[in-house]
Design a protein around this motif. Structure first.
Motif, short mmCIF file in Angstrom:
data_model
loop_
_atom_site.label_atom_id
_atom_site.label_comp_id
_atom_site.label_asym_id
_atom_site.label_seq_id
_atom_site.Cartn_x
_atom_site.Cartn_y
_atom_site.Cartn_z
N ARG A 154 0.83 -1.21 0.00
CA ARG A 154 0.00 0.00 0.00
C ARG A 154 0.86 1.26 0.00
NH1 ARG A 154 -4.26 -1.87 4.75
NH2 ARG A 154 -4.95 -3.81 3.74
N GLU A 155 1.98 1.19 0.70
CA GLU A 155 2.86 2.36 0.79
C GLU A 155 3.53 2.69 -0.54
OE1 GLU A 155 7.04 3.67 3.06
OE2 GLU A 155 5.91 1.90 3.73
N HIS A 156 3.99 1.66 -1.25
CA HIS A 156 4.80 1.89 -2.45
C HIS A 156 4.04 1.74 -3.77
CE1 HIS A 156 8.62 2.09 -0.24
NE2 HIS A 156 8.19 1.08 0.49
N SER A 157 2.95 0.97 -3.79
CA SER A 157 2.36 0.60 -5.08
C SER A 157 0.90 0.99 -5.24
CB SER A 157 2.49 -0.92 -5.28
OG SER A 157 3.85 -1.29 -5.34
N SER A 158 0.39 1.86 -4.40
CA SER A 158 -1.03 2.22 -4.49
C SER A 158 -1.35 3.01 -5.75
CB SER A 158 -1.44 3.03 -3.25
OG SER A 158 -0.66 4.20 -3.14
N GLU A 159 -0.34 3.62 -6.38
CA GLU A 159 -0.57 4.42 -7.59
C GLU A 159 -0.17 3.69 -8.87
OE1 GLU A 159 -2.13 7.31 -7.48
OE2 GLU A 159 -2.27 7.10 -5.29
N ALA A 160 0.27 2.45 -8.77
CA ALA A 160 0.67 1.69 -9.96
C ALA A 160 -0.56 1.30 -10.78
CB ALA A 160 1.45 0.44 -9.55
N ASP A 161 -0.34 1.01 -12.06
CA ASP A 161 -1.43 0.56 -12.92
C ASP A 161 -1.63 -0.95 -12.83
OD1 ASP A 161 -2.22 3.08 -14.50
OD2 ASP A 161 -0.04 3.05 -14.67
N LEU A 162 -0.58 -1.66 -12.44
CA LEU A 162 -0.66 -3.11 -12.23
C LEU A 162 0.40 -3.50 -11.22
CD1 LEU A 162 -1.83 -5.92 -13.11
CD2 LEU A 162 0.08 -6.05 -14.73
N VAL A 163 0.03 -4.38 -10.31
CA VAL A 163 0.97 -4.93 -9.34
C VAL A 163 1.11 -6.42 -9.61
CG1 VAL A 163 1.47 -5.33 -6.90
CG2 VAL A 163 0.33 -3.21 -7.60
N VAL A 164 2.34 -6.88 -9.77
CA VAL A 164 2.62 -8.30 -9.95
C VAL A 164 3.37 -8.77 -8.72
CG1 VAL A 164 3.68 -10.07 -11.39
CG2 VAL A 164 2.71 -8.02 -12.45
N LEU A 193 -4.16 -13.63 1.40
CA LEU A 193 -4.23 -13.05 0.05
C LEU A 193 -5.15 -11.83 0.02
CD1 LEU A 193 -4.44 -16.24 -2.22
CD2 LEU A 193 -2.44 -15.14 -1.19
N ASP A 194 -6.23 -11.90 0.77
CA ASP A 194 -7.19 -10.79 0.80
C ASP A 194 -6.53 -9.54 1.36
OD1 ASP A 194 -9.27 -8.98 1.38
OD2 ASP A 194 -10.70 -10.59 1.69
N VAL A 195 -5.87 -9.67 2.49
CA VAL A 195 -5.29 -8.49 3.13
C VAL A 195 -4.11 -7.95 2.33
CG1 VAL A 195 -3.60 -9.62 4.64
CG2 VAL A 195 -4.74 -7.53 5.41
N MET A 196 -3.39 -8.82 1.62
CA MET A 196 -2.24 -8.37 0.83
C MET A 196 -2.66 -7.58 -0.40
SD MET A 196 0.25 -11.73 1.02
CE MET A 196 1.55 -11.03 0.01
N THR A 197 -3.83 -7.88 -0.95
CA THR A 197 -4.27 -7.22 -2.18
C THR A 197 -5.34 -6.16 -1.94
OG1 THR A 197 -5.88 -9.01 -2.54
CG2 THR A 197 -3.73 -9.24 -3.59
N ARG A 198 -5.75 -5.99 -0.72
CA ARG A 198 -6.80 -5.02 -0.41
C ARG A 198 -6.31 -3.59 -0.64
NH1 ARG A 198 -10.64 -5.86 4.76
NH2 ARG A 198 -11.02 -7.74 3.52
N GLU A 199 -7.18 -2.77 -1.21
CA GLU A 199 -6.90 -1.35 -1.47
C GLU A 199 -5.74 -1.15 -2.43
OE1 GLU A 199 -6.42 0.77 2.18
OE2 GLU A 199 -8.22 -0.10 3.09
#
Length: 218
Positions: A163-173, A193-199
């Motif tokens: 969330r800190e580093h990738s919230s503005e990315a267009d895709l996270v892998v 998995l839910d908490v890691m990909t949330r928001e």
């Protein structure tokens, strides 16, 4: 006049609501090219390179992320070797002929997650906790939580960093964490998995089978 009013009512009822327009936009987002896109790759485990190969292929022509810049994040077990690991990772990507814009080495993956993150996780798993009258297979037991406390804290801390580093990315892998069969229940694993990909933006979780999919010429 009455017929005109009814026609107007029917016409207005056919107009999509804001929620419907948002849903259609989210479904079709992968059909439109994104200019100046950013792909964030979190390579948390060595899986043979699949986590690096797939986002690289998404930057080639005719992809909706054609020409996207790729930022690579990896983890370090020691803050004293971060700079060396960063140089090594950059050199490895260059050998694989994978274009990247930045390599970041995260050293504080082992830090304890914040209290609010832990509280969020507790609320998430509460409906799936095993009780005296409900001990169905797959539910989360107290003994399992105690045994998997270290791994759970790691996943929660990873969620904070994402969330800190990738919230503005267009895709996270992201490298998919793989549980050991018989030690982690299905509910606990899905909660990770839910908490890691949330928001987060659209997130692709990938895990290779340790077979190398990348080659380079020495």
């Amino acid at each position: 006049m009455q017929r005109s009013a009814n026609s107007a009512d029917r016409g207005s009822s056919r107009r999509p609501t804001a929620a419907q327009r948002e849903l259609v936009a989210s479904i079709s987002r992968f059909q439109r090219k994104i200019k100046g896109a950013t792909i964030d790759v979190w390579w948390l485990y060595d899986d043979g390179g699949l986590t690096l190969l797939i986002p690289h292929l998404l930057t080639v022509p005719k992809s909706y992320l054609e020409g996207a810049r790729m930022r690579v994040f990896t983890i370090s077990t020691s803050s004293t070797t971060m700079e060396q690991e960063q140089r090594s990772m950059a050199a490895l990507l260059s050998k694989f002929r994978i274009d990247f814009s930045n390599v970041s080495v995260i050293a504080d993956i082992g830090r304890k997650p914040m209290p609010q993150t832990q509280e969020e996780f507790e609320r998430l798993i509460e409906p799936f906790r095993a009780t005296d009258g409900n001990e169905r297979k797959g539910l989360i037991t107290d003994s399992e939580l105690a045994a998997q406390k270290e791994k759970t804290c790691r996943q929660l801390r990873c969620a904070e960093l994402l969330r800190e580093h990738s919230s503005e990315a267009d895709l996270v892998v992201l490298t998919l964490p793989v549980p050991r069969k018989g030690l982690v229940s299905s509910c606990l694993y899905m909660a990770w998995l839910d908490v890691m990909t949330r928001e987060l933006p659209p997130t692709l979780m990938v895990r290779g089978n340790q077979t190398s999919v990348l080659t380079f010429y020495s």
